[in-house]
Scaffold this motif. Structure first.
Motif, PDB file in Angstrom:
ATOM      1  N   ALA A 107     -22.845 -47.915   1.612  1.00 36.41           N
ATOM      2  CA  ALA A 107     -23.787 -48.682   0.784  1.00 36.41           C
ATOM      3  C   ALA A 107     -23.130 -49.183  -0.503  1.00 36.41           C
ATOM      4  O   ALA A 107     -23.694 -49.992  -1.230  1.00 36.41           O
ATOM      5  N   ARG A 110     -18.581 -53.732   0.356  1.00 38.83           N
ATOM      6  CA  ARG A 110     -19.070 -55.085   0.647  1.00 38.83           C
ATOM      7  C   ARG A 110     -18.801 -55.498   2.085  1.00 38.83           C
ATOM      8  O   ARG A 110     -19.097 -56.625   2.476  1.00 38.83           O
ATOM      9  N   ASP A 117     -26.313 -51.455   8.285  1.00 40.73           N
ATOM     10  CA  ASP A 117     -26.497 -52.032   6.947  1.00 40.73           C
ATOM     11  C   ASP A 117     -27.973 -52.234   6.625  1.00 40.73           C
ATOM     12  O   ASP A 117     -28.370 -52.174   5.462  1.00 40.73           O
ATOM     13  N   ASN A 118     -28.786 -52.433   7.664  1.00 41.57           N
ATOM     14  CA  ASN A 118     -30.232 -52.578   7.429  1.00 41.57           C
ATOM     15  C   ASN A 118     -30.849 -51.259   6.984  1.00 41.57           C
ATOM     16  O   ASN A 118     -31.708 -51.224   6.111  1.00 41.57           O
ATOM     17  N   TRP A 119     -30.398 -50.166   7.624  1.00 42.16           N
ATOM     18  CA  TRP A 119     -30.880 -48.838   7.229  1.00 42.16           C
ATOM     19  C   TRP A 119     -30.392 -48.476   5.821  1.00 42.16           C
ATOM     20  O   TRP A 119     -31.149 -47.999   4.987  1.00 42.16           O
ATOM     21  N   LEU A 120     -29.112 -48.751   5.601  1.00 40.60           N
ATOM     22  CA  LEU A 120     -28.526 -48.374   4.309  1.00 40.60           C
ATOM     23  C   LEU A 120     -28.932 -49.306   3.178  1.00 40.60           C
ATOM     24  O   LEU A 120     -28.591 -49.070   2.019  1.00 40.60           O
ATOM     25  N   ARG A 121     -29.681 -50.332   3.502  1.00 48.03           N
ATOM     26  CA  ARG A 121     -30.263 -51.198   2.479  1.00 48.03           C
ATOM     27  C   ARG A 121     -31.072 -50.357   1.499  1.00 48.03           C
ATOM     28  O   ARG A 121     -31.100 -50.610   0.294  1.00 48.03           O
ATOM     29  N   HIS A 122     -31.707 -49.295   2.018  1.00 50.76           N
ATOM     30  CA  HIS A 122     -32.493 -48.430   1.149  1.00 50.76           C
ATOM     31  C   HIS A 122     -31.613 -47.749   0.110  1.00 50.76           C
ATOM     32  O   HIS A 122     -32.011 -47.573  -1.035  1.00 50.76           O
ATOM     33  N   ARG A 124     -28.689 -48.986  -0.816  1.00 51.36           N
ATOM     34  CA  ARG A 124     -28.191 -50.089  -1.648  1.00 51.36           C
ATOM     35  C   ARG A 124     -29.226 -50.433  -2.733  1.00 51.36           C
ATOM     36  O   ARG A 124     -28.874 -50.771  -3.859  1.00 51.36           O
ATOM     37  N   ASP A 125     -30.502 -50.311  -2.409  1.00 46.81           N
ATOM     38  CA  ASP A 125     -31.551 -50.547  -3.407  1.00 46.81           C
ATOM     39  C   ASP A 125     -31.488 -49.490  -4.519  1.00 46.81           C
ATOM     40  O   ASP A 125     -31.712 -49.808  -5.689  1.00 46.81           O
ATOM     41  N   ASN A 151     -29.565 -40.977  -4.942  1.00 50.87           N
ATOM     42  CA  ASN A 151     -30.282 -41.223  -3.688  1.00 50.87           C
ATOM     43  C   ASN A 151     -31.214 -40.047  -3.365  1.00 50.87           C
ATOM     44  O   ASN A 151     -32.357 -40.256  -2.951  1.00 50.87           O
TER      45      ASN A 151
END
Ligand code: CO
Length: 209
Positions: A107, A110, A117-122, A124-125, A151
């Motif tokens: 996360a 780049r 990456d969709n799961w780890l978007r959380h 990254r937020d 996190n």
């Protein structure tokens, strides 16, 4: 011996050891499911929850995913949480992250990694909300470790904001949510001091009567 055969050999040895210690062990195991804690941790193979906190079979309810993320639309995690709180009536929910987490490192970079990456978007937020603090840490490993802590803090909050936890508190059920972190380097857990045990501890916009 091949690894899968080893599993069955080890399993038979384990079952025999348990029986040696207590001939009724499996009779009790089959009859009673009353763990007092729910563990929400990372899927990382180096964190076997029962093993690192010395609990036996039947003593810990467990949910694991990459980077120990709790999302209010994840039916899997919410179902575990609901069962743990409403049926098992656990007294403690532990969110446990760990230093050296691959999900956290992912996360922070780049590079594209595909679906995850969709799961780890959380995560990254979470990173985004603490951008200044994290950018000020030069060592990438330390930056990752700090994000692992932040996190855990965010996921403890996510647990507390669920209708499941708030309903439990509102009906007077005793329930505390904790944030811990595990260090692979020394095998020790650290309590991040985030214990939340009442709705007054969460921000008003998330509070529900
Ligand atoms: Co991890």
């Amino acid at each position: 011996m091949r690894i899968l055969e080893k599993c069955f050999v080890a399993n038979r040895e384990w079952a025999a050891r348990e029986l040696e210690e207590d001939p009724d062990f499996f009779k009790h195991l089959a009859a009673v499911h009353r763990p007092e804690m729910l563990w929400i941790g990372c899927s990382d193979a180096r964190l076997p929850p029962n093993e690192i906190i010395g609990l036996r079979s039947g003593e810990l309810f467990v949910h694991r995913n990459v980077a120990n993320v709790v999302v209010h639309s994840d039916l899997n995690c919410l179902s575990v949480l609901q069962y743990a709180i409403e049926v098992l009536e656990v007294k403690h929910v532990i969110v446990c992250g760990h230093y050296g987490c691959g999900g956290i490192a992912t996360a922070l970079d780049r590079k594209p990694h595909g679906l995850i990456d969709n799961w780890l978007r959380h995560v990254r937020d979470v990173r985004m909300s603490h951008e200044d603090e994290l950018d000020a840490i030069e060592d990438p490993r330390e930056r990752g470790n700090r994000l692992a802590e932040l996190n855990v803090k965010a996921q403890v909050a996510n647990v507390c904001h669920t209708t499941i936890v708030q309903d439990a508190w509102n009906r007077g059920q005793s329930l505390a949510v904790h944030g811990w972190i595990f260090a692979l380097g020394d095998g020790l857990l650290r309590d991040l001091g985030l214990c939340v045990e009442s709705p007054e501890q969460i921000p008003p916009p998330y509070q529900m009567d």
